[in-house]
Design a protein around this motif. Structure first.
Motif, PDB file in Angstrom:
ATOM      1  N   LEU A   6      97.032  11.625  42.436  1.00 50.58           N
ATOM      2  CA  LEU A   6      96.990  10.628  41.369  1.00 50.58           C
ATOM      3  C   LEU A   6      95.608   9.974  41.280  1.00 50.58           C
ATOM      4  O   LEU A   6      95.095   9.713  40.191  1.00 50.58           O
ATOM      5  N   ALA A   7      95.013   9.729  42.453  1.00 52.50           N
ATOM      6  CA  ALA A   7      93.664   9.153  42.474  1.00 52.50           C
ATOM      7  C   ALA A   7      92.650  10.119  41.877  1.00 52.50           C
ATOM      8  O   ALA A   7      91.745   9.711  41.146  1.00 52.50           O
ATOM      9  N   ILE A   8      92.815  11.411  42.208  1.00 50.43           N
ATOM     10  CA  ILE A   8      91.928  12.431  41.638  1.00 50.43           C
ATOM     11  C   ILE A   8      92.019  12.417  40.118  1.00 50.43           C
ATOM     12  O   ILE A   8      91.006  12.489  39.409  1.00 50.43           O
ATOM     13  N   GLN A   9      93.242  12.305  39.609  1.00 50.72           N
ATOM     14  CA  GLN A   9      93.419  12.282  38.160  1.00 50.72           C
ATOM     15  C   GLN A   9      92.726  11.065  37.545  1.00 50.72           C
ATOM     16  O   GLN A   9      92.074  11.175  36.499  1.00 50.72           O
ATOM     17  N   GLY A  10      92.884   9.897  38.204  1.00 51.05           N
ATOM     18  CA  GLY A  10      92.228   8.699  37.708  1.00 51.05           C
ATOM     19  C   GLY A  10      90.718   8.833  37.713  1.00 51.05           C
ATOM     20  O   GLY A  10      90.042   8.439  36.756  1.00 51.05           O
ATOM     21  N   VAL A  11      90.183   9.400  38.788  1.00 48.92           N
ATOM     22  CA  VAL A  11      88.733   9.606  38.889  1.00 48.92           C
ATOM     23  C   VAL A  11      88.262  10.618  37.849  1.00 48.92           C
ATOM     24  O   VAL A  11      87.191  10.454  37.238  1.00 48.92           O
ATOM     25  N   LEU A  12      89.062  11.674  37.628  1.00 50.30           N
ATOM     26  CA  LEU A  12      88.675  12.690  36.643  1.00 50.30           C
ATOM     27  C   LEU A  12      88.581  12.105  35.228  1.00 50.30           C
ATOM     28  O   LEU A  12      87.759  12.541  34.430  1.00 50.30           O
ATOM     29  N   GLU A  13      89.417  11.117  34.932  1.00 48.58           N
ATOM     30  CA  GLU A  13      89.298  10.445  33.644  1.00 48.58           C
ATOM     31  C   GLU A  13      87.909   9.825  33.494  1.00 48.58           C
ATOM     32  O   GLU A  13      87.278   9.928  32.432  1.00 48.58           O
ATOM     33  N   ILE A  14      87.459   9.188  34.563  1.00 52.14           N
ATOM     34  CA  ILE A  14      86.127   8.583  34.562  1.00 52.14           C
ATOM     35  C   ILE A  14      85.052   9.661  34.440  1.00 52.14           C
ATOM     36  O   ILE A  14      84.113   9.541  33.643  1.00 52.14           O
ATOM     37  N   VAL A  15      85.198  10.728  35.223  1.00 49.37           N
ATOM     38  CA  VAL A  15      84.199  11.806  35.254  1.00 49.37           C
ATOM     39  C   VAL A  15      84.055  12.448  33.883  1.00 49.37           C
ATOM     40  O   VAL A  15      82.932  12.720  33.414  1.00 49.37           O
ATOM     41  N   ILE A  16      85.163  12.699  33.201  1.00 54.18           N
ATOM     42  CA  ILE A  16      85.108  13.356  31.895  1.00 54.18           C
ATOM     43  C   ILE A  16      84.317  12.517  30.897  1.00 54.18           C
ATOM     44  O   ILE A  16      83.454  13.029  30.165  1.00 54.18           O
ATOM     45  N   ILE A  17      84.582  11.211  30.885  1.00 55.97           N
ATOM     46  CA  ILE A  17      83.853  10.339  29.960  1.00 55.97           C
ATOM     47  C   ILE A  17      82.375  10.275  30.338  1.00 55.97           C
ATOM     48  O   ILE A  17      81.493  10.283  29.466  1.00 55.97           O
ATOM     49  N   LEU A  18      82.077  10.236  31.643  1.00 56.67           N
ATOM     50  CA  LEU A  18      80.673  10.248  32.082  1.00 56.67           C
ATOM     51  C   LEU A  18      79.972  11.531  31.660  1.00 56.67           C
ATOM     52  O   LEU A  18      78.816  11.510  31.207  1.00 56.67           O
ATOM     53  N   ILE A  19      80.668  12.667  31.784  1.00 58.01           N
ATOM     54  CA  ILE A  19      80.080  13.958  31.398  1.00 58.01           C
ATOM     55  C   ILE A  19      79.808  13.984  29.895  1.00 58.01           C
ATOM     56  O   ILE A  19      78.742  14.439  29.447  1.00 58.01           O
ATOM     57  N   VAL A  20      80.755  13.490  29.113  1.00 59.05           N
ATOM     58  CA  VAL A  20      80.556  13.439  27.662  1.00 59.05           C
ATOM     59  C   VAL A  20      79.348  12.573  27.326  1.00 59.05           C
ATOM     60  O   VAL A  20      78.487  12.954  26.521  1.00 59.05           O
ATOM     61  N   GLY A  21      79.263  11.401  27.975  1.00 59.72           N
ATOM     62  CA  GLY A  21      78.129  10.514  27.728  1.00 59.72           C
ATOM     63  C   GLY A  21      76.812  11.132  28.145  1.00 59.72           C
ATOM     64  O   GLY A  21      75.797  10.994  27.449  1.00 59.72           O
ATOM     65  N   TYR A  22      76.816  11.833  29.287  1.00 56.09           N
ATOM     66  CA  TYR A  22      75.608  12.498  29.772  1.00 56.09           C
ATOM     67  C   TYR A  22      75.178  13.597  28.792  1.00 56.09           C
ATOM     68  O   TYR A  22      73.992  13.731  28.459  1.00 56.09           O
ATOM     69  N   PHE A  23      76.154  14.384  28.326  1.00 60.11           N
ATOM     70  CA  PHE A  23      75.872  15.475  27.389  1.00 60.11           C
ATOM     71  C   PHE A  23      75.299  14.923  26.076  1.00 60.11           C
ATOM     72  O   PHE A  23      74.320  15.460  25.534  1.00 60.11           O
ATOM     73  N   LEU A  24      75.893  13.834  25.571  1.00 53.40           N
ATOM     74  CA  LEU A  24      75.396  13.239  24.330  1.00 53.40           C
ATOM     75  C   LEU A  24      74.006  12.632  24.518  1.00 53.40           C
ATOM     76  O   LEU A  24      73.187  12.626  23.593  1.00 53.40           O
ATOM     77  N   SER A  25      73.726  12.138  25.726  1.00 54.21           N
ATOM     78  CA  SER A  25      72.376  11.648  26.028  1.00 54.21           C
ATOM     79  C   SER A  25      71.379  12.800  26.027  1.00 54.21           C
ATOM     80  O   SER A  25      70.268  12.677  25.500  1.00 54.21           O
ATOM     81  N   LYS A  26      71.788  13.907  26.619  1.00 55.38           N
ATOM     82  CA  LYS A  26      70.915  15.090  26.657  1.00 55.38           C
ATOM     83  C   LYS A  26      70.648  15.616  25.258  1.00 55.38           C
ATOM     84  O   LYS A  26      69.554  16.125  24.968  1.00 55.38           O
ATOM     85  N   LYS A  27      71.642  15.481  24.372  1.00 53.67           N
ATOM     86  CA  LYS A  27      71.494  15.933  22.991  1.00 53.67           C
ATOM     87  C   LYS A  27      70.799  14.887  22.110  1.00 53.67           C
ATOM     88  O   LYS A  27      70.669  15.072  20.905  1.00 53.67           O
ATOM     89  N   SER A  28      70.365  13.806  22.748  1.00 51.65           N
ATOM     90  CA  SER A  28      69.635  12.724  22.070  1.00 51.65           C
ATOM     91  C   SER A  28      70.491  11.932  21.091  1.00 51.65           C
ATOM     92  O   SER A  28      69.965  11.248  20.211  1.00 51.65           O
ATOM     93  N   TRP A  29      71.818  12.019  21.215  1.00 49.85           N
ATOM     94  CA  TRP A  29      72.671  11.133  20.439  1.00 49.85           C
ATOM     95  C   TRP A  29      72.575   9.712  20.981  1.00 49.85           C
ATOM     96  O   TRP A  29      72.617   8.753  20.233  1.00 49.85           O
ATOM     97  N   PHE A  30      72.497   9.613  22.333  1.00 49.71           N
ATOM     98  CA  PHE A  30      72.354   8.327  23.002  1.00 49.71           C
ATOM     99  C   PHE A  30      70.959   8.237  23.603  1.00 49.71           C
ATOM    100  O   PHE A  30      70.436   9.227  24.119  1.00 49.71           O
ATOM    101  N   ASP A  31      70.362   7.065  23.547  1.00 52.32           N
ATOM    102  CA  ASP A  31      69.099   6.823  24.242  1.00 52.32           C
ATOM    103  C   ASP A  31      69.174   5.452  24.903  1.00 52.32           C
ATOM    104  O   ASP A  31      70.236   4.814  24.918  1.00 52.32           O
ATOM    105  N   ILE A  32      68.063   4.991  25.452  1.00 51.37           N
ATOM    106  CA  ILE A  32      68.075   3.733  26.194  1.00 51.37           C
ATOM    107  C   ILE A  32      68.417   2.558  25.283  1.00 51.37           C
ATOM    108  O   ILE A  32      69.029   1.576  25.717  1.00 51.37           O
ATOM    109  N   ASN A  33      68.063   2.660  23.988  1.00 52.05           N
ATOM    110  CA  ASN A  33      68.429   1.601  23.041  1.00 52.05           C
ATOM    111  C   ASN A  33      69.940   1.569  22.823  1.00 52.05           C
ATOM    112  O   ASN A  33      70.534   0.493  22.668  1.00 52.05           O
TER     113      ASN A  33
END
Length: 316
Positions: A6-33
């Protein structure tokens, strides 16, 4: 095993959102602003409203009164951990321009941008008020002792002292004020009209995804090039993931708390280094690059460690 999964599942929820955010940052959708905007939205809008909604949903007056004594444990554990961190910095001859920073990172955690999403993922929305209790202690100590230590690293003294109007303004920030509004509503037995309450709830629900997107942008911006496993890095790891959580567990034997409160405090105490440590270090001419490295790597390491902590708090 079920707790671990159950803890793994909870952590994976966090990881998935972090990965999406990281990917969008790499694609320049997100920046420091974008990160600055997300941080502003969370701290000044969504989190205060989230506090009001969750407090009035999950707590009655008697619950709040009973929970008040719980603040003692975060305050004592963080201050004790800070002292231990500073002593270790002296023993292991940490550069004198980094000692206060090291002690702060050793003892103080990222209780909002990672702590809140993590506690909600692992325990549900009921964990939010307890998370904020820890946050109250964390932010008070940070803007007093923590910042004072960083200033001593570079300036040797602070003219205004630890407690001043500027410090009070930082402590009484929008999330804390949101908490106070929630408490007042509970004690006065006032009800928010449903259409306003539902609006608050919708905006408050932005807190977790925006917080995680903020962290993922920061991780992308920081990169992985400056990591160095030296003695100060290891000391910081020990403080974040062993000493501070252990102090919470030990103190709970002398100051018994409801299990859910204790469990949230343990998880919050094992969160990564505060993002503010890098910002404040840069402002005062401290070793902000070391802070940046520790923010990145304690964030990544905390995701791996959390399932093991969930198993630990289940059996103690």
């Amino acid at each position: 095993m079920r707790t671990f999964l159950l803890a793994i599942q909870g952590v994976l929820e966090i990881v998935i959102i972090l990965i999406v955010g990281y990917f969008l940052s790499k694609k320049s959708w997100f920046d420091i602003n974008t990160a600055d905007l997300f941080a502003k939205l969370v701290l000044n809008l969504s989190l205060p409203l989230n506090m009001i909604v969750n407090l009035t949903t999950f707590f009655k007056r008697e619950d709040l009164i009973h929970s008040a004594k719980g603040l003692i444990i975060p305050f004592l554990s963080i201050v004790t951990s800070y002292i231990i961190g500073y002593i270790l910095a002296l023993i292991f001859k940490t550069n004198k321009h980094r000692r206060g920073l090291l002690a702060g990172m050793f003892s103080l955690s990222n209780s909002i941008f990672i702590g809140l999403p993590m506690s909600q993922a692992l325990f549900g929305e009921i964990a939010t008020p307890y998370t904020l209790l820890y946050y109250m202690a964390n932010t008070t100590i940070w803007w007093t002792i923590g910042v004072y230590g960083i200033i001593l690293d570079t300036q040797g003294k602070i003219d205004k002292g630890i407690f001043n109007m500027e410090t009070l303004k930082r402590i009484f920030n929008p999330p804390f004020l949101g908490f106070l509004v929630g408490v007042i509503l509970i004690f006065s037995n006032l009800k928010i009209p449903s259409f306003i309450f539902n609006s608050f709830k919708m905006i408050g629900n932005l807190t977790t995804p925006l917080s995680l997107f903020y962290v993922s942008i920061i991780i992308y911006q920081m990169g992985f090039k400056k990591f160095n496993l030296d003695k100060d890095t290891i000391i910081t790891f020990i403080g974040r993931f062993i000493v501070t959580p252990l102090l919470v567990i030990i103190l709970n034997h002398f100051i018994p708390l409801p299990k859910i409160m204790r469990d949230v405090f343990v998880i919050m105490s094992a969160m990564p280094v505060m993002v503010n440590s890098a910002i404040v270090s840069r402002i005062y001419g401290g070793d902000y690059e070391f802070a940046v490295v520790m923010i990145t790597y304690t964030t990544l390491l905390s995701i791996v460690i959390m399932p093991f902590y969930m198993v630990l708090i289940k059996i103690i």
